[in-house]
Design a protein around this motif. Structure first.
Motif, PDB file in Angstrom:
ATOM      1  N   TYR A 160     -69.221  82.308  63.204  1.00  0.00           N
ATOM      2  CA  TYR A 160     -69.437  82.115  61.769  1.00  0.00           C
ATOM      3  C   TYR A 160     -70.500  81.046  61.523  1.00  0.00           C
ATOM      4  CZ  TYR A 160     -68.508  80.940  56.898  1.00  0.00           C
ATOM      5  OH  TYR A 160     -68.627  80.691  55.552  1.00  0.00           O
ATOM      6  N   LYS A 164     -74.057  81.540  59.773  1.00  0.00           N
ATOM      7  CA  LYS A 164     -74.423  80.688  58.649  1.00  0.00           C
ATOM      8  C   LYS A 164     -75.768  79.987  58.893  1.00  0.00           C
ATOM      9  CE  LYS A 164     -72.147  77.351  55.637  1.00  0.00           C
ATOM     10  NZ  LYS A 164     -70.956  76.452  55.477  1.00  0.00           N
ATOM     11  N   LEU A 199     -75.560  85.836  57.663  1.00  0.00           N
ATOM     12  CA  LEU A 199     -74.464  85.872  56.703  1.00  0.00           C
ATOM     13  C   LEU A 199     -75.005  86.194  55.329  1.00  0.00           C
ATOM     14  CD1 LEU A 199     -71.399  85.333  56.434  1.00  0.00           C
ATOM     15  CD2 LEU A 199     -71.972  82.987  55.781  1.00  0.00           C
TER      16      LEU A 199
END
Length: 340
Positions: A160, A164, A199
């Protein structure tokens, strides 16, 4: 004739003499009567007293014999009770002696058997070792699973973070911060950024327009019908002094939604539908009852057998007072019941 004449001459004298003697007899007659009455009363009193003494002697004799009979009967009852008590005491003493011998034999044979206890303790120790090994393996497995879950969470967190920070990926012309030209090999984050996808930001949802329908108007949910009761008063509004009701309660009572009529709320064929539903429920209940009754019968038989086994085991445990033998027999009966 001369004699007759003499008698006639003496008739007056004889009459006076008769009268005198009769008067003398009348004077002594009352005294003689009183004396006779006194003699009779004394004699009759003696006779009655003698009869009463006779009755007293007879009654005393009868009472003596009756009381002696009652005393003998009572003594026989006391002797019989004493003999029964002596017999019961003897029987209890003999029963206690038999029970003492039997319990001693049972304890020596089954409970305090050295070789049996040794074998039992060996089996318990082996079982404990096996259970301990299984628990250690289970603890190791749980620890490995937790470590794996932690690694997966860390990996997801890094993925993640890489998605990001995808904008930091180096290009052909400009190297990124993780791909310095002064390093021999690129940073691992550079490889992670190359594998990760950028993302994307979530687009705001478009609000749908609310159309006013007949149902919303009847339920008073539209703004054109009535104001809603869910509207809250402002926070800085002061409460009115006095025994007044809350404004939300007043609004709920004032703007109630319209209730449909009985003709609209209830369908025409409701009776027919209700009858079919009742018939369907009765059929399902009969089928379920038959199945449940069979299952309950088998469960009842197994529970009764288990209760009988437990009662027998409790009786044996109370008699022998041996927990080791009790648990061994309990395991045997549980295995037997599970096999059934």
């Amino acid at each position: 004739m001369a004699t007759l004449a003499r008698l006639q001459a003496r008739a007056t004298f004889l009459a006076h003499q008769y009268y005198f003697r009769s008067s003398v007899v009348d004077l002594f007659r009352k005294k003689e009567y009183d004396a006779a009455v006194k003699i009779q009363s004394w004699f009759r009193g003696c006779q009655v007293r003698a009869y009463i003494r006779h009755l007293h002697r007879v009654a005393t004799t009868i009472q003596k014999w009756w009381r002696s009979y009652l005393g003998r009967q009572q003594y026989q009852v006391v002797v019989k009770l004493a003999s029964c008590a002596m017999k019961m005491n003897l029987y209890n003493a003999m029963a206690v002696r038999i029970q003492r011998r039997w319990r001693g034999y049972r304890i020596r044979k089954y409970c305090f058997n050295y070789f049996y206890l040794k074998e039992y303790l060996r089996a318990v120790s082996e079982t404990n070792d096996a259970i301990r090994e299984a628990l250690e393996e289970f603890a190791e497995m749980k620890e490995r699973e937790e470590k794996k879950a932690d690694l997966e969470r860390e990996e997801k967190k890094r993925d993640y973070q890489a998605r990001k920070m995808h904008y930091l990926l180096s290009t052909k012309q400009i190297p990124g911060i993780y791909n310095s030209p002064f390093r021999k090999d690129p940073d691992p984050w550079e490889l992670r950024l190359q594998k990760a996808k950028p993302l994307t930001c979530h687009r705001p949802k478009v609000k749908q327009k609310h159309y006013i329908s007949l149902s919303s108007w009847l339920a008073c949910t539209s703004a054109r019908s009535f104001p809603r009761s869910e509207i809250l008063p402002p926070i800085d509004r002061k409460r009115c002094q006095g025994p007044f009701r809350d404004i939300t309660e007043v609004l709920e009572q004032r703007y109630k939604p319209l209730e449909p009529t009985l003709r609209v709320a209830e369908p025409i064929d409701e009776l027919k539908v209700a009858r079919e539903e009742l018939r369907r429920q009765e059929w399902m209940r009969n089928v379920n009852d038959n199945m449940i009754s069979k299952l309950y019968y088998h469960h009842l038989i197994s529970s009764q057998n288990m209760e009988n086994h437990i009662q027998k085991l409790d009786k044996l445990y109370k008699e022998a007072e041996a927990p080791i033998h009790y648990f061994r027999i309990l395991g045997h009966f549980i295995e037997h019941d599970s096999c059934k």
